[in-house]
Scaffold this active site. Structure first.
Site, mmCIF file in Angstrom:
data_model
loop_
_atom_site.group_PDB
_atom_site.id
_atom_site.type_symbol
_atom_site.label_atom_id
_atom_site.label_comp_id
_atom_site.label_asym_id
_atom_site.label_seq_id
_atom_site.Cartn_x
_atom_site.Cartn_y
_atom_site.Cartn_z
ATOM 1 N N GLU A 95 -56.065 30.699 -59.081
ATOM 2 C CA GLU A 95 -55.925 31.439 -60.339
ATOM 3 C C GLU A 95 -54.866 32.538 -60.275
ATOM 4 O O GLU A 95 -54.468 33.074 -61.316
ATOM 5 C CB GLU A 95 -57.272 32.070 -60.720
ATOM 6 C CG GLU A 95 -58.366 31.069 -61.069
ATOM 7 C CD GLU A 95 -58.147 30.408 -62.414
ATOM 8 O OE1 GLU A 95 -57.198 30.793 -63.130
ATOM 9 O OE2 GLU A 95 -58.917 29.498 -62.749
ATOM 10 N N GLU A 126 -67.352 21.704 -41.145
ATOM 11 C CA GLU A 126 -67.535 23.132 -40.878
ATOM 12 C C GLU A 126 -67.852 23.421 -39.418
ATOM 13 O O GLU A 126 -67.746 24.559 -38.958
ATOM 14 C CB GLU A 126 -68.647 23.703 -41.749
ATOM 15 C CG GLU A 126 -70.046 23.326 -41.338
ATOM 16 C CD GLU A 126 -71.104 24.092 -42.122
ATOM 17 O OE1 GLU A 126 -72.002 24.651 -41.474
ATOM 18 O OE2 GLU A 126 -71.028 24.142 -43.359
#
Length: 320
Positions: A95, A126
């Protein structure tokens, strides 16, 4: 087989110590609630997140100051996470270019498992600390960069590996967890630990923990952009107008900042190539587009400083 069972037992024991993995005593039987009751329950539960963030305000302030210092010297802001935490980092990073007119390389989100993990669950990724370190090596981590490791549990190996690599490179590091005394907080320069407590759905850290991550990352990136001069007053003056809504917003921003009418704002923006800052400066000072751009460049793009010096020069010239 025995080794696998041992690892799982150790993992269960570790999870039992984390506040985000506890069973909520407030909402023990949510499967018996009606939809209206569940809406109220989730809203009530989420309302506690703000207090958890407020308790971390000093650490968040320290983190942002460190980020701004690096970015002023040309460094980057890098988010690293897995699963929900990684997606939150990518969301925030994505953004920044349209909102503040930056290059996509200035704020970057890294997720365990790479781009595929943005939409598909690749949860095993992960556990790879070496991959976390390699992800920063691929980006050419430098001492001028700031790295935010995000992990609700605070112990994600991928994130720990990335933070360790960042530390060795001399970068500024932030460990952002939702549990106290986190492993990532202990290895980082600054620890942000928003202790949100048990989730309404046990262990589902996409809920309160995810909300805390979204809010804190908003703070880090937005406040950094404000301090870098990407905001004038409370107006976005470096946004990129890539669609009709943003073009209209650009015109409105120029009008709000200058008091000009729509026609004047649109004309200034057209002459400035859509750069809101330059258009505002042109309207308020009557500089043409090339001189407005040059003045902004001399003041590192900070509109308030540019206006002060340009208008002072105009006034000095008038007195002469």
């Amino acid at each position: 087989m025995a080794e696998s069972l041992t690892r799982r037992r150790e993992m269960r024991d570790m999870l039992s110590t984390l506040s985000t993995e506890q069973v909520s005593e407030t909402w023990p039987d949510i499967d018996l609630l009606g939809v209206d009751e569940l809406v109220n329950a989730m809203n009530t539960d989420s309302a506690t997140v703000a207090a958890a963030i407020e308790a971390c305000a000093p650490a968040i302030t320290q983190a942002i100051e460190g980020v701004v210092e690096r970015m002023r010297r040309g460094g980057r802001l890098l988010y690293v996470g897995a699963g929900t935490a990684g997606r939150m980092g990518i969301l925030d990073a994505s953004e920044i270019p349209p909102t503040f007119g930056t290059a996509p390389s200035l704020v970057v989100g890294i997720i365990a498992g790479g781009p595929r993990a943005i939409q598909a669950a690749l949860e095993n990724a992960e556990d790879d600390a070496f991959a976390g370190a390699a992800s920063l090596a691929e980006l050419g981590i430098t001492p001028g960069d700031a790295v935010v490791g995000i992990s609700a549990s605070g112990r994600t190996p991928f994130v720990l590996g990335a933070l360790d690599a960042a530390k060795h490179a001399g970068a500024f590091t932030i460990g952002f967890a939702c549990n106290a005394n986190s492993a990532i907080g202990q290895v980082a320069d600054v620890a942000i630990e928003t202790v949100v407590g048990p989730e309404i759905v046990t262990g589902s850290t996409r809920l309160k923990a995810g909300t805390a991550q979204k809010l804190v990352l908003n703070m880090i990136s937005t406040i950094a952009m404000v301090k870098l001069g990407k905001v004038h007053g409370n107006l976005m003056v470096d946004m990129k107008a890539t669609n009709e809504k943003l073009r209209a917003r650009s015109e409105r921003t120029v009008m709000l900042a200058t008091g000009a009418d729509a026609e004047t704002a649109a004309r200034a923006l057209a002459e400035a190539g859509g750069w809101v800052k330059a258009a505002i400066l042109m309207v308020l000072t009557e500089l043409d587009a090339p001189r407005a751009r040059d003045a902004l460049d001399r003041h590192d793009g900070v509109l308030r400083d540019t206006l002060r010096d340009v208008l002072a020069g105009v006034h000095d010239h008038a007195r002469d």
